[in-house]
Design a protein around this motif. Structure first.
Motif, mmCIF file in Angstrom:
data_model
loop_
_atom_site.group_PDB
_atom_site.id
_atom_site.type_symbol
_atom_site.label_atom_id
_atom_site.label_comp_id
_atom_site.label_asym_id
_atom_site.label_seq_id
_atom_site.Cartn_x
_atom_site.Cartn_y
_atom_site.Cartn_z
ATOM 1 N N ASP A 34 -7.386 1.542 26.280
ATOM 2 C CA ASP A 34 -8.722 1.368 26.769
ATOM 3 C C ASP A 34 -8.711 0.449 28.053
ATOM 4 O OD1 ASP A 34 -9.648 2.842 24.566
ATOM 5 O OD2 ASP A 34 -10.166 1.324 23.452
ATOM 6 N N GLU A 35 -8.002 -0.314 27.941
ATOM 7 C CA GLU A 35 -7.794 -1.185 29.097
ATOM 8 C C GLU A 35 -7.054 -0.523 30.430
ATOM 9 O OE1 GLU A 35 -5.794 -4.998 28.602
ATOM 10 O OE2 GLU A 35 -7.038 -5.578 26.936
ATOM 11 N N ARG A 36 -6.162 0.192 30.171
ATOM 12 C CA ARG A 36 -5.634 0.950 31.341
ATOM 13 C C ARG A 36 -6.662 2.040 31.933
ATOM 14 N NH1 ARG A 36 -0.916 -0.029 28.455
ATOM 15 N NH2 ARG A 36 -1.073 1.396 27.110
ATOM 16 N N GLU A 37 -7.420 2.413 30.944
ATOM 17 C CA GLU A 37 -8.406 3.694 31.102
ATOM 18 C C GLU A 37 -9.444 2.851 32.134
ATOM 19 O OE1 GLU A 37 -12.066 5.903 31.546
ATOM 20 O OE2 GLU A 37 -11.542 4.219 30.280
ATOM 21 N N MET A 38 -9.706 1.625 32.153
ATOM 22 C CA MET A 38 -10.977 0.867 32.538
ATOM 23 C C MET A 38 -10.259 0.670 33.921
ATOM 24 S SD MET A 38 -11.973 -1.564 29.382
ATOM 25 C CE MET A 38 -13.074 -2.491 30.509
ATOM 26 N N CYS A 39 -9.061 0.159 34.040
ATOM 27 C CA CYS A 39 -8.436 -0.050 35.374
ATOM 28 C C CYS A 39 -8.420 0.962 36.143
ATOM 29 C CB CYS A 39 -6.854 -0.363 35.149
ATOM 30 S SG CYS A 39 -6.911 -1.926 34.450
ATOM 31 N N THR A 40 -8.152 2.128 35.782
ATOM 32 C CA THR A 40 -8.520 3.434 36.709
ATOM 33 C C THR A 40 -9.577 3.645 37.263
ATOM 34 O OG1 THR A 40 -8.871 5.007 34.919
ATOM 35 C CG2 THR A 40 -6.688 4.572 35.459
ATOM 36 N N ARG A 41 -10.843 3.089 36.625
ATOM 37 C CA ARG A 41 -12.140 3.308 37.246
ATOM 38 C C ARG A 41 -12.577 1.904 37.916
ATOM 39 N NH1 ARG A 41 -15.394 3.071 33.331
ATOM 40 N NH2 ARG A 41 -13.962 2.643 31.639
ATOM 41 N N THR A 42 -11.811 0.714 38.269
ATOM 42 C CA THR A 42 -11.995 -0.153 38.862
ATOM 43 C C THR A 42 -11.256 -0.494 40.045
ATOM 44 O OG1 THR A 42 -12.339 -1.249 36.625
ATOM 45 C CG2 THR A 42 -12.173 -2.717 38.485
ATOM 46 N N VAL A 55 -26.463 -7.415 43.774
ATOM 47 C CA VAL A 55 -27.410 -6.223 43.609
ATOM 48 C C VAL A 55 -27.105 -5.314 45.101
ATOM 49 C CG1 VAL A 55 -29.891 -5.290 43.794
ATOM 50 C CG2 VAL A 55 -29.223 -7.225 42.346
ATOM 51 N N GLU A 56 -26.819 -5.930 46.375
ATOM 52 C CA GLU A 56 -26.649 -5.441 47.407
ATOM 53 C C GLU A 56 -25.214 -4.478 47.302
ATOM 54 O OE1 GLU A 56 -28.744 -7.348 50.941
ATOM 55 O OE2 GLU A 56 -27.476 -8.683 49.609
ATOM 56 N N VAL A 57 -24.346 -5.302 46.708
ATOM 57 C CA VAL A 57 -23.020 -4.677 46.492
ATOM 58 C C VAL A 57 -23.089 -3.628 45.584
ATOM 59 C CG1 VAL A 57 -20.477 -5.177 45.551
ATOM 60 C CG2 VAL A 57 -21.719 -7.083 46.798
ATOM 61 N N LYS A 58 -23.474 -3.558 44.577
ATOM 62 C CA LYS A 58 -23.772 -2.470 43.597
ATOM 63 C C LYS A 58 -24.358 -1.404 44.083
ATOM 64 C CE LYS A 58 -25.492 -1.227 38.935
ATOM 65 N NZ LYS A 58 -26.299 -1.484 37.931
ATOM 66 N N ASN A 59 -25.540 -1.479 44.991
ATOM 67 C CA ASN A 59 -26.470 -0.537 45.545
ATOM 68 C C ASN A 59 -25.458 0.191 46.597
ATOM 69 O OD1 ASN A 59 -28.659 -0.894 44.025
ATOM 70 N ND2 ASN A 59 -29.421 -2.142 45.710
ATOM 71 N N PHE A 60 -24.557 -0.604 47.334
ATOM 72 C CA PHE A 60 -23.748 -0.209 48.283
ATOM 73 C C PHE A 60 -22.783 0.844 47.788
ATOM 74 C CE2 PHE A 60 -19.611 -0.677 50.411
ATOM 75 C CZ PHE A 60 -19.976 -0.315 51.664
ATOM 76 N N PHE A 61 -22.175 0.519 46.696
ATOM 77 C CA PHE A 61 -20.935 1.276 45.990
ATOM 78 C C PHE A 61 -21.685 2.694 45.512
ATOM 79 C CE2 PHE A 61 -18.199 -2.234 46.917
ATOM 80 C CZ PHE A 61 -17.201 -1.572 47.410
ATOM 81 N N GLU A 62 -22.895 2.369 44.801
ATOM 82 C CA GLU A 62 -23.435 3.509 44.181
ATOM 83 C C GLU A 62 -24.026 4.579 44.993
ATOM 84 O OE1 GLU A 62 -24.987 1.977 39.701
ATOM 85 O OE2 GLU A 62 -26.498 1.899 41.299
ATOM 86 N N GLY A 82 -20.804 6.643 43.345
ATOM 87 C CA GLY A 82 -21.421 6.819 41.973
ATOM 88 C C GLY A 82 -21.594 5.685 41.468
ATOM 89 N N GLU A 83 -21.987 6.014 40.067
ATOM 90 C CA GLU A 83 -22.809 4.734 38.944
ATOM 91 C C GLU A 83 -21.801 3.559 39.031
ATOM 92 O OE1 GLU A 83 -24.249 4.500 34.504
ATOM 93 O OE2 GLU A 83 -23.670 6.319 35.119
ATOM 94 N N VAL A 84 -22.229 2.468 38.976
ATOM 95 C CA VAL A 84 -21.433 1.205 38.727
ATOM 96 C C VAL A 84 -21.810 0.822 37.429
ATOM 97 C CG1 VAL A 84 -21.051 -0.898 39.470
ATOM 98 C CG2 VAL A 84 -21.188 0.675 41.122
ATOM 99 N N PHE A 95 -14.885 -7.330 41.490
ATOM 100 C CA PHE A 95 -14.342 -6.163 40.955
ATOM 101 C C PHE A 95 -15.464 -5.109 40.609
ATOM 102 C CE2 PHE A 95 -11.338 -9.657 40.339
ATOM 103 C CZ PHE A 95 -10.144 -9.102 40.322
ATOM 104 N N VAL A 96 -15.285 -4.101 40.932
ATOM 105 C CA VAL A 96 -16.265 -2.862 40.816
ATOM 106 C C VAL A 96 -15.729 -1.765 39.827
ATOM 107 C CG1 VAL A 96 -17.913 -1.344 41.778
ATOM 108 C CG2 VAL A 96 -17.165 -3.440 43.038
ATOM 109 N N GLU A 97 -16.516 -1.639 38.429
ATOM 110 C CA GLU A 97 -16.009 -0.791 37.731
ATOM 111 C C GLU A 97 -17.270 0.475 37.865
ATOM 112 O OE1 GLU A 97 -15.816 0.172 33.029
ATOM 113 O OE2 GLU A 97 -15.103 -1.869 33.382
ATOM 114 N N PHE A 98 -16.653 1.785 37.843
ATOM 115 C CA PHE A 98 -17.439 2.982 37.987
ATOM 116 C C PHE A 98 -17.298 3.748 36.560
ATOM 117 C CE2 PHE A 98 -15.832 2.170 42.263
ATOM 118 C CZ PHE A 98 -17.056 2.064 42.924
ATOM 119 N N ALA A 99 -18.258 4.428 36.479
ATOM 120 C CA ALA A 99 -18.519 5.285 35.197
ATOM 121 C C ALA A 99 -17.544 6.309 35.143
ATOM 122 C CB ALA A 99 -20.055 5.702 34.984
ATOM 123 N N MET A 100 -17.217 6.874 36.240
ATOM 124 C CA MET A 100 -16.054 7.898 36.349
ATOM 125 C C MET A 100 -15.265 7.598 37.505
ATOM 126 S SD MET A 100 -18.111 11.499 35.548
ATOM 127 C CE MET A 100 -16.938 12.265 35.497
#
Length: 85
Positions: free
Chosen positions: A29-37, A50-57, A61-63, A80-85
């Motif tokens: 699970d931790e390895r999988e989270m790292c692949t999306r971070t 909020v500005e960082v999140k909006n920039f990456f989204e 895609g979804e943060v 550190f930014v984790e994405f849904a996919m």
């Protein structure tokens, strides 16, 4: 560019949460989270979470999780930014 500085984005070696005490992923699970971070440096202190999140989204895609870190000593922050996919 995000604010006055060019943001640098790199693959993250750790997930945002939970962080294993050894700082490296221990479970699948931790390895999988790292692949999306991603690990981002050189973030302008005037930029909000909020500005960082909006920039990456708007680009990637979804943060699902974002951690913005900094202190009064350094001129920029990291995230550190984790994405849904």
């Amino acid at each position: 560019m995000l604010g006055y500085y060019p943001v640098r984005v790199l693959p993250s070696k750790t997930a945002i949460l939970p962080v294993n005490p050894t700082f490296l992923p221990q479970s699948e699970d931790e390895r999988e989270m790292c692949t999306r971070t991603v690990y981002c440096t050189n973030i302008d202190k005037k930029i909000s979470q909020v500005e960082v999140k909006n920039f990456f989204e708007s680009i990637c895609g979804e943060v699902t999780r974002l951690r913005l870190l900094g202190d009064h000593v350094h001129s920029t922050r990291i995230a550190f930014v984790e994405f849904a996919m």
